[in-house]
Design an enzyme around this catalytic site. Sequence first.
Site, PDB file in Angstrom:
ATOM      1  N   CYS A   1      -6.954   4.917  -2.452  1.00  0.00           N
ATOM      2  CA  CYS A   1      -6.103   3.788  -2.093  1.00  0.00           C
ATOM      3  C   CYS A   1      -6.293   3.490  -0.610  1.00  0.00           C
ATOM      4  CB  CYS A   1      -4.641   4.068  -2.439  1.00  0.00           C
ATOM      5  SG  CYS A   1      -3.618   4.633  -1.086  1.00  0.00           S
ATOM      6  N   GLU A   2      -6.400   2.209  -0.320  1.00  0.00           N
ATOM      7  CA  GLU A   2      -6.727   1.846   1.057  1.00  0.00           C
ATOM      8  C   GLU A   2      -5.521   1.942   1.985  1.00  0.00           C
ATOM      9  OE1 GLU A   2      -8.360  -2.058   0.788  1.00  0.00           O
ATOM     10  OE2 GLU A   2      -6.408  -3.048   0.701  1.00  0.00           O
ATOM     11  N   HIS A   3      -4.352   2.125   1.439  1.00  0.00           N
ATOM     12  CA  HIS A   3      -3.169   2.234   2.298  1.00  0.00           C
ATOM     13  C   HIS A   3      -2.984   3.636   2.843  1.00  0.00           C
ATOM     14  CE1 HIS A   3      -1.819  -1.269  -0.402  1.00  0.00           C
ATOM     15  NE2 HIS A   3      -2.335  -1.735   0.704  1.00  0.00           N
ATOM     16  N   HIS A   4      -3.408   4.637   2.079  1.00  0.00           N
ATOM     17  CA  HIS A   4      -3.177   6.025   2.488  1.00  0.00           C
ATOM     18  C   HIS A   4      -4.445   6.875   2.472  1.00  0.00           C
ATOM     19  CE1 HIS A   4       0.642   4.490   0.717  1.00  0.00           C
ATOM     20  NE2 HIS A   4       1.157   5.072   1.774  1.00  0.00           N
TER      21      HIS A   4
ATOM     22  N   GLN B   1      -5.659  -1.050  -6.741  1.00  0.00           N
ATOM     23  CA  GLN B   1      -6.022  -1.093  -8.156  1.00  0.00           C
ATOM     24  C   GLN B   1      -6.165  -2.525  -8.668  1.00  0.00           C
ATOM     25  OE1 GLN B   1      -3.948   1.687 -10.734  1.00  0.00           O
ATOM     26  NE2 GLN B   1      -4.025   0.224 -12.419  1.00  0.00           N
TER      27      GLN B   1
ATOM     28  N   HIS C   1      -1.445   7.317  -9.018  1.00  0.00           N
ATOM     29  CA  HIS C   1      -1.636   7.206  -7.569  1.00  0.00           C
ATOM     30  C   HIS C   1      -1.031   8.405  -6.854  1.00  0.00           C
ATOM     31  CE1 HIS C   1      -3.026   2.922  -7.448  1.00  0.00           C
ATOM     32  NE2 HIS C   1      -2.684   3.079  -8.711  1.00  0.00           N
TER      33      HIS C   1
ATOM     34  N   CYS D   1      -0.745   8.887  -3.784  1.00  0.00           N
ATOM     35  CA  CYS D   1       0.108   8.534  -2.643  1.00  0.00           C
ATOM     36  C   CYS D   1       1.554   8.365  -3.070  1.00  0.00           C
ATOM     37  CB  CYS D   1      -0.416   7.296  -1.917  1.00  0.00           C
ATOM     38  SG  CYS D   1      -0.475   5.816  -2.920  1.00  0.00           S
TER      39      CYS D   1
HETATM   40 ZN    ZN Z   1      -1.433   4.463  -1.337  1.00  0.00          ZN
END
Ligand code: ZN
Length: 211
Positions: free
Chosen positions: A95-98, A136, A164, A166
């Site tokens: 995931c590109e956020h975490h 996703q 996920h 995260c």
């Molecule tokens: Zn994430």
Amino acid sequence: MEMTDFDDSLDDNDVSVGAIDESGARQAVTQLLKALGEDVEREGLLHTPQRVARMYRELLSGYHVDPAALVNGALFEIRYDEMVLVRDIEFYSLCEHHILPFMGRVHVAYIPDGKVIGLSKIPRIVDMFARRLQVQERMTRQIADFLSDLLSPQGVAVVVEGMHLCSMMRGVKKHDARMTTSAMHGSFRTNHATRQEFLDNISRGAGPLQL
Ligand SMILES: [Zn+2]
């Protein structure tokens, strides 16, 4: 395992192009470990920056896949207009956020319009988009768009079921950790019966998502 190749798994075609800045990544990991208060000289961490840099080279290799080389020789002209369905394609992404993993299964279906692709290529197309920093929803759409552009089929459907880390690891409510996304093009969008046939097929006999 030695991770010197982007692509040591499925066939001989070298489809990777370009690379990451491995030494830059190594230095950055060292900096990150220091910023996190770690002693980067302790034994367990001595080779961590190198391992992490190599790991990202593999896990993010999807940016460097040449799509033309990937599908090379696997497109066939054929008169067949029934649904082609590939279920339960395992995927692992970040995931590109975490920069934490999300993973699960992809189900792909299309209805050809004169052109089909070799079945073994579909998991590789999934990998090409999964091995990137992703969300996703976008990954789902990219797989569907890629097949649409490549095959100009009567319709394409992609469903992704992902878990996920995260969400799972960070004490967010657990039910948020599991996500289903879909992209429907052409006849899967316009024809209810077609879409339903696909959805029935992917739910039939499939156990709950387990990893
Ligand atoms: Zn994430």
